[in-house]
Each structure stands twice: as C-alpha cells, then as structure tokens.
Design a protein around this motif. Structure first.
Motif, PDB file in Angstrom:
ATOM      1  N   TRP A   1      -1.116   4.265  -5.092  1.00 49.60           N
ATOM      2  CA  TRP A   1      -1.211   3.655  -3.769  1.00 49.60           C
ATOM      3  C   TRP A   1      -2.468   4.075  -3.034  1.00 49.60           C
ATOM      4  O   TRP A   1      -2.898   3.417  -2.112  1.00 49.60           O
ATOM      5  CB  TRP A   1       0.031   3.960  -2.932  1.00 49.60           C
ATOM      6  CG  TRP A   1       0.304   5.385  -2.637  1.00 49.60           C
ATOM      7  CD1 TRP A   1       1.013   6.261  -3.414  1.00 49.60           C
ATOM      8  CD2 TRP A   1      -0.089   6.124  -1.484  1.00 49.60           C
ATOM      9  NE1 TRP A   1       1.064   7.490  -2.818  1.00 49.60           N
ATOM     10  CE2 TRP A   1       0.402   7.440  -1.631  1.00 49.60           C
ATOM     11  CE3 TRP A   1      -0.814   5.808  -0.334  1.00 49.60           C
ATOM     12  CZ2 TRP A   1       0.197   8.418  -0.676  1.00 49.60           C
ATOM     13  CZ3 TRP A   1      -1.017   6.789   0.627  1.00 49.60           C
ATOM     14  CH2 TRP A   1      -0.515   8.076   0.439  1.00 49.60           C
ATOM     15  N   THR A   2      -3.080   5.157  -3.447  1.00 49.55           N
ATOM     16  CA  THR A   2      -4.322   5.586  -2.810  1.00 49.55           C
ATOM     17  C   THR A   2      -5.533   4.881  -3.401  1.00 49.55           C
ATOM     18  O   THR A   2      -6.618   4.995  -2.890  1.00 49.55           O
ATOM     19  CB  THR A   2      -4.517   7.096  -2.975  1.00 49.55           C
ATOM     20  OG1 THR A   2      -4.457   7.419  -4.368  1.00 49.55           O
ATOM     21  CG2 THR A   2      -3.450   7.847  -2.216  1.00 49.55           C
TER      22      THR A   2
ATOM     23  N   SER B   1       0.819  -1.211   0.000  1.00 46.62           N
ATOM     24  CA  SER B   1       0.000   0.000   0.000  1.00 46.62           C
ATOM     25  C   SER B   1       0.854   1.263   0.000  1.00 46.62           C
ATOM     26  O   SER B   1       0.374   2.345  -0.302  1.00 46.62           O
ATOM     27  CB  SER B   1      -0.947   0.006   1.203  1.00 46.62           C
ATOM     28  OG  SER B   1      -0.218  -0.102   2.403  1.00 46.62           O
TER      29      SER B   1
ATOM     30  N   THR C   1       5.232   8.774  -5.462  1.00 46.05           N
ATOM     31  CA  THR C   1       3.830   8.991  -5.126  1.00 46.05           C
ATOM     32  C   THR C   1       2.944   9.209  -6.339  1.00 46.05           C
ATOM     33  O   THR C   1       1.721   9.207  -6.216  1.00 46.05           O
ATOM     34  CB  THR C   1       3.694  10.199  -4.183  1.00 46.05           C
ATOM     35  OG1 THR C   1       4.276  11.340  -4.826  1.00 46.05           O
ATOM     36  CG2 THR C   1       4.396   9.940  -2.857  1.00 46.05           C
TER      37      THR C   1
END
Length: 123
Positions: free
Chosen positions: A52-53, A29, A101
C-alpha cells in the motif's frame, strides 16, 4: 471494499494486455493489492502483489520479467501489465485486497476479491 476487474481478452502469444482493478468503497490505498489467476482444473495461484505504500512488489516466478503490477491511488485502481503472453498464462485473473500491512502471496491472507476477468492466449 468492492473490486471490479477488467481488461481481459483473447490474444495471440507474444501480445500484451493490461488488466485493471477498480475499487469502490474504502480507498484501495489502505490495502495490499494482489493479482491471482485460476486456470481450468487448477488451484487459484498467486501472480503479483504490491504494497500500500508503493514500491514493494513481488511476482510469481512464472511471470517475473513479463508482468508488472502498479497502482494509482488517486484513481483507486490497480493494474497488471502483462507482456510477452504465453498460452500457459490463460486463466481467469482475480484482483484481491488484503487488510494487512505486509505483502503476501498467500491466497488466504486476502480479504476481498473481485469477480475475475478471462485472459486467453492462443498459440
């Protein structure tokens, strides 16, 4: 993080397969997760990526509408559902994890790679 890809096989054109990528070590995650593939004699190419979100995905044009990437963070696993397979989808499929990210389709952005699973589609 260690990645283990599975679920490949030999299928006929039009069939479906679901690839899995199980992670061990840090939780997946934390990573952007991608799938790439490499056919014999060709460069490794981007297939799909998921943030990852969860909710942000991107696909290669060649698989858009046929493949779906998803993740189950509770199971520490990422999936690639492949429908309407074509002979040109034949390749070794690799999952990869990116510490960044933002989603990326660039192979060099990925930090960890699984060992690959063979997908062969016959006509």
């Amino acid at each position: 993080v260690q990645l283990q890809a599975s679920g490949g096989g030999l299928v006929q054109a039009g069939a479906s397969l679901r690839l899995s990528c199980a992670g061990s070590g840090p939780k997946l995650s934390r990573y952007v997760m991608g799938w790439f593939r490499q056919a014999p004699g060709k460069e490794r190419e981007f297939v799909a990526v998921i943030s990852w979100t969860v909710g942000t995905t991107k696909y290669a044009d060649s698989v858009k509408g046929r493949f779906t990437i998803s993740r189950d963070n509770a199971k520490n696993t990422v999936y690639l559902q492949m429908n309407s397979l074509k002979p040109e989808d034949t390749a070794v499929y690799y999952c990869a994890a990116d510490k960044g990210t933002r989603i990326s389709s660039t192979r060099d952005d990925y930090d960890y790679w699984g060992q690959g699973t063979q997908v062969t589609v016959s006509s």
